[in-house]
Design a protein around this motif. Structure first.
Motif, PDB file in Angstrom:
ATOM      1  N   SER A  78      -7.772   1.323  -7.261  1.00  0.00           N
ATOM      2  CA  SER A  78      -6.591   0.967  -6.952  1.00  0.00           C
ATOM      3  C   SER A  78      -5.757   1.883  -5.871  1.00  0.00           C
ATOM      4  N   LEU A  79      -6.201   3.113  -5.791  1.00  0.00           N
ATOM      5  CA  LEU A  79      -5.659   3.830  -4.351  1.00  0.00           C
ATOM      6  C   LEU A  79      -6.036   2.956  -2.889  1.00  0.00           C
ATOM      7  N   PHE A  80      -7.232   2.503  -2.901  1.00  0.00           N
ATOM      8  CA  PHE A  80      -7.910   1.826  -1.761  1.00  0.00           C
ATOM      9  C   PHE A  80      -7.116   0.679  -1.843  1.00  0.00           C
ATOM     10  N   LEU A  81      -7.014  -0.133  -2.762  1.00  0.00           N
ATOM     11  CA  LEU A  81      -6.319  -1.324  -2.499  1.00  0.00           C
ATOM     12  C   LEU A  81      -4.701  -1.359  -2.192  1.00  0.00           C
ATOM     13  N   GLY A  82      -4.288  -0.094  -2.645  1.00  0.00           N
ATOM     14  CA  GLY A  82      -2.876   0.123  -2.418  1.00  0.00           C
ATOM     15  C   GLY A  82      -2.800   0.347  -0.782  1.00  0.00           C
ATOM     16  N   VAL A  83      -3.665   1.230  -0.384  1.00  0.00           N
ATOM     17  CA  VAL A  83      -3.621   1.537   1.109  1.00  0.00           C
ATOM     18  C   VAL A  83      -3.963   0.244   2.028  1.00  0.00           C
ATOM     19  N   LEU A  84      -4.828  -0.804   1.732  1.00  0.00           N
ATOM     20  CA  LEU A  84      -5.030  -1.669   2.355  1.00  0.00           C
ATOM     21  C   LEU A  84      -3.597  -2.583   2.487  1.00  0.00           C
ATOM     22  N   ARG A  85      -3.105  -2.628   1.215  1.00  0.00           N
ATOM     23  CA  ARG A  85      -1.828  -3.707   1.187  1.00  0.00           C
ATOM     24  C   ARG A  85      -0.795  -3.051   1.809  1.00  0.00           C
ATOM     25  N   CYS A  86      -0.624  -1.598   1.899  1.00  0.00           N
ATOM     26  CA  CYS A  86       0.362  -1.093   2.673  1.00  0.00           C
ATOM     27  C   CYS A  86       0.073  -1.291   4.188  1.00  0.00           C
ATOM     28  N   LEU A  87      -1.160  -1.250   4.680  1.00  0.00           N
ATOM     29  CA  LEU A  87      -1.619  -1.650   6.252  1.00  0.00           C
ATOM     30  C   LEU A  87      -1.291  -3.059   6.531  1.00  0.00           C
ATOM     31  N   ALA A  88      -1.494  -3.977   5.352  1.00  0.00           N
ATOM     32  CA  ALA A  88      -1.513  -5.217   5.630  1.00  0.00           C
ATOM     33  C   ALA A  88      -0.150  -5.849   5.653  1.00  0.00           C
ATOM     34  N   ILE A  89       1.125  -5.259   4.966  1.00  0.00           N
ATOM     35  CA  ILE A  89       2.369  -5.426   4.806  1.00  0.00           C
ATOM     36  C   ILE A  89       3.188  -4.165   5.085  1.00  0.00           C
ATOM     37  N   PRO A  90       3.507  -3.712   6.231  1.00  0.00           N
ATOM     38  CA  PRO A  90       4.049  -2.555   6.585  1.00  0.00           C
ATOM     39  C   PRO A  90       5.655  -2.690   5.834  1.00  0.00           C
ATOM     40  N   GLY A  91       6.127  -1.707   5.406  1.00  0.00           N
ATOM     41  CA  GLY A  91       7.555  -1.525   4.879  1.00  0.00           C
ATOM     42  C   GLY A  91       7.442  -1.817   3.268  1.00  0.00           C
ATOM     43  N   GLU A  92       6.247  -2.320   2.844  1.00  0.00           N
ATOM     44  CA  GLU A  92       6.363  -2.677   1.330  1.00  0.00           C
ATOM     45  C   GLU A  92       5.800  -1.402   0.574  1.00  0.00           C
ATOM     46  N   ALA A  94       3.571   0.186  -1.629  1.00  0.00           N
ATOM     47  CA  ALA A  94       2.222  -0.380  -1.829  1.00  0.00           C
ATOM     48  C   ALA A  94       1.793  -0.329  -3.378  1.00  0.00           C
ATOM     49  N   MET A  95       2.199   0.638  -4.174  1.00  0.00           N
ATOM     50  CA  MET A  95       1.599   0.753  -5.466  1.00  0.00           C
ATOM     51  C   MET A  95       2.626   0.014  -6.552  1.00  0.00           C
ATOM     52  N   LYS A  96       3.706  -0.587  -5.968  1.00  0.00           N
ATOM     53  CA  LYS A  96       4.240  -1.476  -6.962  1.00  0.00           C
ATOM     54  C   LYS A  96       3.811  -2.856  -7.148  1.00  0.00           C
ATOM     55  N   ALA A  97       2.997  -3.230  -6.543  1.00  0.00           N
ATOM     56  CA  ALA A  97       2.405  -4.841  -6.833  1.00  0.00           C
ATOM     57  C   ALA A  97       1.623  -4.604  -7.947  1.00  0.00           C
ATOM     58  N   PRO A  98       1.567  -5.720  -8.638  1.00  0.00           N
ATOM     59  CA  PRO A  98       0.760  -5.379 -10.226  1.00  0.00           C
ATOM     60  C   PRO A  98      -0.782  -5.813  -9.745  1.00  0.00           C
ATOM     61  N   ALA A  99      -1.123  -6.387  -8.617  1.00  0.00           N
ATOM     62  CA  ALA A  99      -2.447  -6.877  -8.312  1.00  0.00           C
ATOM     63  C   ALA A  99      -3.008  -5.398  -8.066  1.00  0.00           C
ATOM     64  N   VAL A 100      -2.374  -4.497  -7.516  1.00  0.00           N
ATOM     65  CA  VAL A 100      -2.732  -3.291  -7.196  1.00  0.00           C
ATOM     66  C   VAL A 100      -3.667  -2.649  -8.366  1.00  0.00           C
ATOM     67  N   TYR A 101      -3.175  -2.721  -9.485  1.00  0.00           N
ATOM     68  CA  TYR A 101      -3.697  -2.205 -10.690  1.00  0.00           C
ATOM     69  C   TYR A 101      -4.836  -2.885 -11.506  1.00  0.00           C
ATOM     70  N   ALA A 102      -5.062  -4.163 -10.713  1.00  0.00           N
ATOM     71  CA  ALA A 102      -6.099  -5.019 -11.399  1.00  0.00           C
ATOM     72  C   ALA A 102      -7.682  -4.214 -11.402  1.00  0.00           C
TER      73      ALA A 102
END
Length: 201
Positions: A78-92, A94-102
């Motif tokens: 989940s942390l790895f996915l959160g980091v990738l999401r943060c890099l892909a969508i700056p300013g968002e 990262a850990m608030k998206a439900p998909a991160v916890y899948a």
């Protein structure tokens, strides 16, 4: 090479400790007693006495290592996915998206399946240990999931000192944490896997 040949000859010449007259097929993986093929098939590499003896308690280090493995398996994806999401969508966030916890949810389901079958999570399987009831019988999934895991985590949320107090109970003679006493469980070495666990008895 000569030592190996001598070991094979000693096994072939020895008799089973439980069935005199039967040639030994191998030595018990725990105590070294010679056993025949019949005993070996029933005991998963253990002699009759070791198979029916009280399970050997898991070491503190093996339990700690298993806990670290389980924690890493739960958090790192989940942390790895959160980091990738943060890099892909700056300013968002990262850990608030439900998909991160899948991934964490998937790990929980896999762990539940492993515990249901063997009484051991991924970390415990790798360390060759498992959870059993206080009487040595297999522990039920609800006992492990609710009393050993969910209840202690909830109590730690209300009182952080509970986690420390829980862990300190393991230094006792029976090596049972506070949550083991609450759930009526023990952590023991899995049959035939004693050599893979950390530390001594």
């Amino acid at each position: 090479m000569s030592d190996f040949r001598e070991a094979l000859e000693s096994i072939s010449e020895a008799e089973c400790s439980e069935h005199p007259g039967f040639s030994a097929a191998l030595a018990c993986t725990r105590c070294g007693t010679f056993t025949c093929a019949f005993c070996a098939a029933l005991g998963a590499g253990l002699c009759f006495r070791c198979l029916h003896a009280a399970p050997e308690l898991a070491t503190c280090w093996a339990r700690l290592a298993a806990c670290l493995v389980d924690g890493a398996a739960l958090l790192l994806p989940s942390l790895f996915l959160g980091v990738l999401r943060c890099l892909a969508i700056p300013g968002e966030a990262a850990m608030k998206a439900p998909a991160v916890y899948a991934p964490a949810l998937l790990v929980v389901l896999v762990q539940a399946s492993l515990i249901r079958g063997t009484g051991a999570s991924l970390g415990k399987r790798l360390l060759g240990i498992r959870v059993v009831r206080g009487d040595g019988l297999p522990a039920e999934v609800w006992r492990i999931a609710l009393l050993r895991n969910a209840l202690p985590m909830a109590l730690c949320g209300y009182c952080v000192w509970f986690g420390l107090m829980d862990a300190l109970f393991i230094v006792g003679e029976e090596r049972r944490c506070l949550h083991d006493w609450v759930a009526g469980t023990r952590v023991v070495k899995a049959l035939g896997r004693g050599t893979r666990s950390l530390g001594g008895a």
